[in-house]
Scaffold this motif. Structure first.
Motif: not given
Lengths: 124, 995
Positions: B840-864
């Protein structure tokens, strides 16, 4: 822009260690060298831009300097590609070991044969 | 030249080209469905093209032309400019008309079960389209593109019998020669276009530029033309190309493709025949080819090769005529081109019929066919009469027009006339020889059969040496093969009797070069020099034929000399020797040596350049911030230690330490995104490395060539160079960074506050797109290296190989499964508690990435990492339960999403991957803002998850399985040794392991 001696020496040191390892015949050492050299490249990219507050709109208050986002974007790409390449190298190292039962990579027989071969070439 | 008429019916031309492409692509399928019927059905398209083109003949007469254009790459001056004038019309009718007949003929040439028919049909149709494009192209670069396409398709058709080495060699020889010429032509085309200021062919011809550059450009284009049309010194590839199926030879290597060079000369002649090099060069080469081809044709035993050398000779004649360059000679050249198409194609057809019905093309083995195949013999005779230039066939009128043109061409024309007269006499001789070879009764005669020629295999008794060979018994021939042959022969006859039918088209072309004489084409011009030359040619030719026969009766039938193309083979061998020599010097087969060489070059060249430039650091800061100093020391210490340790696990830990220190450095430098990603990547790398290293022996880092001084020296020199670079680079940045202006647009157009993320998913989204494809390639590579049998699939959910087959344990109450022998309760509980939270946290990181640190790469790695946790806690099957999906599918979905976003940007009226900001107010949730680039980031997210899953599946689960298998094998073979003396099978060995 200012250059930073400490950072420059760190970059050079990382490169030197990385290249030293990459010159080995042992594929795991090559992988370790690749990782170190990758860090060196990322640092080199980072040193080409200014440091400062994170490049997020609204973070910088009172006109503090903001870090240059472009090298950061480049490094981000580099880090992720580095992950992909290093896992691939790992798989290669393992496969090499699985086939040859040797941790080292031998000289390429095909190439060394060329050195002493009849140079009249192939059929076509 | 008059201005072009509105396109009218010619506006359909691009659609025709598209039609050829579509039909070519559909041909293999049609061929599977309808068998050989597909060839007949496909003939509809060239037939329609012929009718459509013929209907437009009135528009192209008297200098008229139609043109149409489709914009393609305007920035490269490359548009699909098509134009139809009299010259293009002549070529169009030849290409489409003969193409129709060749397709019909091919339908019975191949046996019903020929497995290459689909490829053949497709290539032939594609070729017809490319050839039409070539003669319609009004843009020089487009012309080159179609030119090369015809060469490529010719390659495929020559190598049709892919199993035959000789066919492949001939195909590559033809491709190399014509492509080399094509490259020269491309250079010429670019020079011509740039100097003229336009790439439009008709404009260049209307206002020809001049100067030494233009002379060079035209010379290069002539090189292209003579290589394509098999003019000396490039004549040798055409006989080799006879490895192609006979109808393809008839089409490509007699009627159309080899005439592309002649077409090019004819196209350029009205504007550039005045160049001083044009006449001597083309007439010399053409004349040489005319005589050479005819003489060699007389020595051939293979009927198809006889015709091939005849084609070489005739192409030489056309080159002589167009090389002479006066309008009447140009007219004669094109008349010979048309005549050649109408007699050479049916002659090839005849050879194909003889070949398929008797099984041989060797004239020493054929006998009496004039009685067993009378219809074919009559058709062949008429076509050969045309080839010899005897009335009432079209060949006669064409040759007369040629003589008339040359006689009008001054001194050069006079020399040309002499060469043409000799060449025509030889043509009469080889035409007669063709008829004799194919259809006459042969006598068994000549020297002993031990000479090894294929025709001499017949056994003979000594006293039977003057017997007539028994007539060859052919199998019946399909009307689909005789029909097209007959049609062409009748066409040659009709045009021969009424050659004035061709007059308007030929005059319309020739008059673009200047005024011409009227009534160029006629059956009877009165007693004039041309007629005298023709009659003399027939007589001399007949004399040559009979003289050769008389000589052959005394000794043996002439045999061909050595294989042509010695110069080509010598060149090829020279290139090979050079390449192998270079490879032997530079590639020693040792990884360290190769890498060392690269690094030495790096240090030696850019390094010395750096020293010589003498640029110092602009503004040096020695120590900088204390925190950075300390971190740098830590990084350096860890790096040096990594290079020195001998244990793999320790080294991996040390490298991990460097990575985490880097993350801290990133935070200090204001790069939270980098720090986040670095920590995640480092962890994944560390785990992957540990997974592999635990399966390697402890000597994994052993190196037999321990640290030697040379390696150290290179490493230190390269390190020093990079240090110098790091000091100099910041000083060289003097302009204001682009990024200074990114903040505003990032919010306004990118819809995000995190500038780094906006750069990744919007500004440089194409790069990111490329990057994620690299990720997919790497993941696929990892899986391919580890999975020996098959790469795709998901991690197993149930055991396929049991570690301990005797005591299946109960699954863990905390996890979905757990078959790992050594379990950690603590790890199981923690995993159970945090796995879903992490996702769930990774989804948060994914969507917040546009405005704060995060994004698709980081979120994907978290799920990984969450998946990694499941794997470590519960093993391979737990991974299969946690992610019951093929990582390939996951990555495919990701790539699909990313691509869809790219296309959406285009549809939404912007550039590919351009963002659209959607916002609105939703009850309960309040104001929501959504940027389409977030969807792109979701694609990245899936791809990264897929990558990590694939790595875990390969380096984790699959290596586990292989390890278990190996252990099982080794224990069972040990067990078998013990129990072997009791003679029991594997069952007993399993018993053995139970102890």
């Amino acid at each position: 822009m200012t250059s930073n001696l400490v950072l420059a020496v760190t970059i050079g040191g990382l490169f030197a260690c990385g290249i030293y390892l990459m010159l080995s015949r042992n594929l795991i050492r090559v992988l370790l060298g690749f990782l170190l050299a990758g860090h060196a490249v990322n640092l080199l990219l980072l040193s080409s831009g200014t440091g400062g507050v994170a490049p997020i709109v609204g973070e910088a208050k009172n006109g503090e300097p903001v870090a240059d986002p472009i090298p950061q974007a480049l490094i981000l790409t580099s880090i992720v590609i580095g992950l992909a390449v290093s896992t691939f190298l790992l798989a290669m190292a393992y496969r090499n070991y699985q086939v040859t039962r040797e941790p080292e990579i031998a000289d390429d027989l095909e190439d060394s044969e060329y050195a002493g071969s009849d140079p009249s070439g192939g059929d076509e | 030249m008059t201005g072009d008429a509105p396109a009218g019916a010619f506006a359909l031309a691009p659609w025709f080209l598209l039609g050829y492409l579509a039909l070519a692509l559909a041909a293999p399928t049609l061929s599977r469905l309808w068998g050989r019927g597909a060839l007949i059905a496909s003939a509809v398209l060239p037939a329609a093209t012929t009718a459509w083109a013929a209907a437009q003949i009135p528009h192209v007469l008297d200098g008229g032309a139609a043109s149409t254009s489709v914009s393609w790459v305007p920035t490269l001056s490359l548009d699909i400019d098509l134009r139809l004038d009299a010259l293009s019309m002549i070529m169009t009718l030849v290409i489409a008309g003969i193409g129709t007949l060749v397709l019909l003929y091919s339908a019975r040439y191949f046996p019903p079960d020929d497995d290459g028919a689909g490829r053949y049909t497709g290539s032939l149709i594609a070729f017809a389209g490319a050839m039409l494009g070539l003669v319609w192209a009004d843009n020089l670069i487009l012309l080159v593109i179609f030119w090369e396409l015809t060469g490529l398709l010719s390659y495929i058709l020559i190598a049709h019998r892919t199993g035959k080495r000789s066919a492949r060699m001939a195909a590559s020889q033809a491709l190399m020669v014509t492509t080399a010429g094509g490259l020269a032509m491309l250079v010429g085309v670019v020079m011509l276009g740039v100097t003229a200021g336009t790439f439009t062919l008709s404009q260049i011809i209307a206002n020809p530029p001049s100067g030494p550059l233009i002379t060079t450009a035209i010379l290069l284009m002539i090189v292209g033309g003579i290589s394509k049309s098999a003019i000396v010194p490039f004549q040798f590839w055409l006989p080799g190309a006879m490895a192609a199926p006979t109808p393809a030879s008839a089409y490509l290597h007699a009627a159309t493709m080899v005439k592309a060079g002649i077409y090019l000369f004819a196209r350029l002649a009205p504007a550039f025949a005045v160049l001083p090099l044009w006449q001597p060069l083309l007439m010399t080469l053409g004349g040489g080819t005319l005589l050479f081809g005819a003489v060699i044709a007389l020595r051939q035993r293979d009927l198809k090769l006889l015709l091939a050398y005849g084609t070489v000779s005739q192409l030489g004649l056309m080159t002589v005529l167009i090389g002479c360059g006066n309008p009447d000679a140009l007219l004669g050249g094109m008349a010979v081109l048309i005549a050649h198409a109408t007699f050479k194609a049916p002659l090839f057809f005849v050879v194909g019929i003889i070949d398929t019905s008797t099984g041989t093309r060797d004239l020493t083995r054929l006998s009496g066919l004039r009685r067993t195949m009378p219809t074919v013999a009559i058709m062949a005779t008429l076509a050969a009469v045309s080839m010899a230039g005897i009335p009432p066939m079209i060949g006669f009128a064409a040759k007369e027009a040629g003589y008339a043109g040359l006689l009008d061409g001054g001194t050069a024309g006079a020399i040309g006339t002499a060469v043409m007269a000799v060449g025509s006499a030889l043509t009469v001789a080889y035409s007669a020889r063709f008829l004799w070879g194919a259809f006459a009764d042969k006598q068994i005669a000549g020297p002993a059969p031990a000479q090894g020629a294929p025709g001499q295999r017949r056994s003979r008794t000594p006293d039977a040496s003057v017997d007539t060979m028994p007539p060859t018994r052919p199998s019946p021939t399909s009307p689909w093969m005789t029909g097209p042959t007959l049609l062409l022969v009748i066409l040659g006859l009709v045009l021969g009797v009424w050659p004035t039918l061709l007059e308007p088209l030929l005059q319309s072309y020739a008059q673009t070069a200047g005024p011409t004489h009227e009534d160029a084409m006629g059956l009877w011009h009165g007693f004039n020099p041309a007629l005298v030359l023709s009659v003399a040619g027939w007589l001399v030719g007949a004399a040559v034929f009979f003289a050769q026969r008389a000589r052959e009766r005394r000794s043996e039938i002439a045999r061909p000399g050595g294989e042509p193309g010695a110069g080509y083979r010598a060149t090829l061998k020279g290139v090979n020797v050079l390449a192998v020599g270079t490879t032997a010097v530079t590639q020693r087969g040792s990884l360290p040596v190769s890498l060392g060489a690269i690094l030495l070059v790096l240090v030696a060249f850019p390094g010395t350049m750096l020293l010589r430039a003498g640029t110092g650091p602009a503004d040096l800061e020695v120590l900088g911030e204390p925190a950075e100093l300390i971190l740098s020391l830590v990084i350096l210490g860890l790096a040096v230690a990594t290079a020195r340790v001998r244990r793999g696990l320790t080294a991996v830990m040390l490298v991990g330490g460097v990575g985490y220190s880097m993350a801290v450095l990133f935070i200090l430098r204001g790069a939270p995104d980098l720090a986040l990603t670095q920590i995640l990547v480092e962890t994944v790398t560390l785990i992957a490395a540990l997974l592999v290293l635990t399966r390697l022996p402890d000597t994994a880092l052993y190196s037999s060539h321990g640290g030697n001084g040379f390696r150290l020296a290179i490493a230190l020199a390269a390190g020093a160079l990079m240090t110098a670079l790091a000091l100099i680079i910041p000083g060289t940045r003097v302009g204001t960074p682009v990024s200074a202006d990114l903040a505003g647009p990032a919010v306004q157009f990118g819809g995000g506050k995190n500038i780094v993320n906006v750069i990744l998913v919007d500004v440089r989204a194409w790069d990111t797109y490329g990057e994620v494809t690299v990720l997919i390639a790497a993941a696929t590579g990892v899986a391919s290296l580890i999975f020996i049998v098959r790469r795709t699939g998901r991690a197993p959910r149930r055991p396929t190989v049991m570690a301990d087959p005797v005591q299946p344990r109960q699954p863990s109450p905390w996890l979905a499964t757990n078959w790992v022998p050594r379990r950690s309760l603590l790890l199981e509980v923690v995993t159970r508690m945090i796995f879903h939270v992490i996702v769930v946290f990774s989804v948060y990181v994914l969507f917040v990435g546009h405005d704060a640190p995060g994004g698709g790469f980081a979120a994907g790695l978290i799920v990984g990492l969450a998946l990694t946790l499941r794997y470590i806690a519960g093993g391979a099957f737990e991974l299969g339960e946690a992610a019951p999906i093929d990582p390939g599918i996951l990555m495919g979905i990701g790539l699909l999403i990313a691509s869809a976003t790219a296309v959406y940007g285009l549809i939404a009226g912007g550039d590919a991957l351009q963002s659209t900001i959607l916002s609105g107010t939703v009850p309960v949730l309040g104001d929501l803002k959504f940027v389409t680039s977030s969807i792109f980031d979701i694609g990245v997210y899936f791809i990264v998850i897929g990558l990590v899953l694939d790595v875990l599946r390969s380096l984790g689960a699959e290596l586990d399985r292989q390890g278990v298998l190996e252990r099982a094998e080794s224990t069972s073979s040990a067990g078998r040794k013990e129990s072997g003396r009791y003679g029991s099978a594997p069952r007993a060995s399993r018993q053995g392991t139970r102890r």
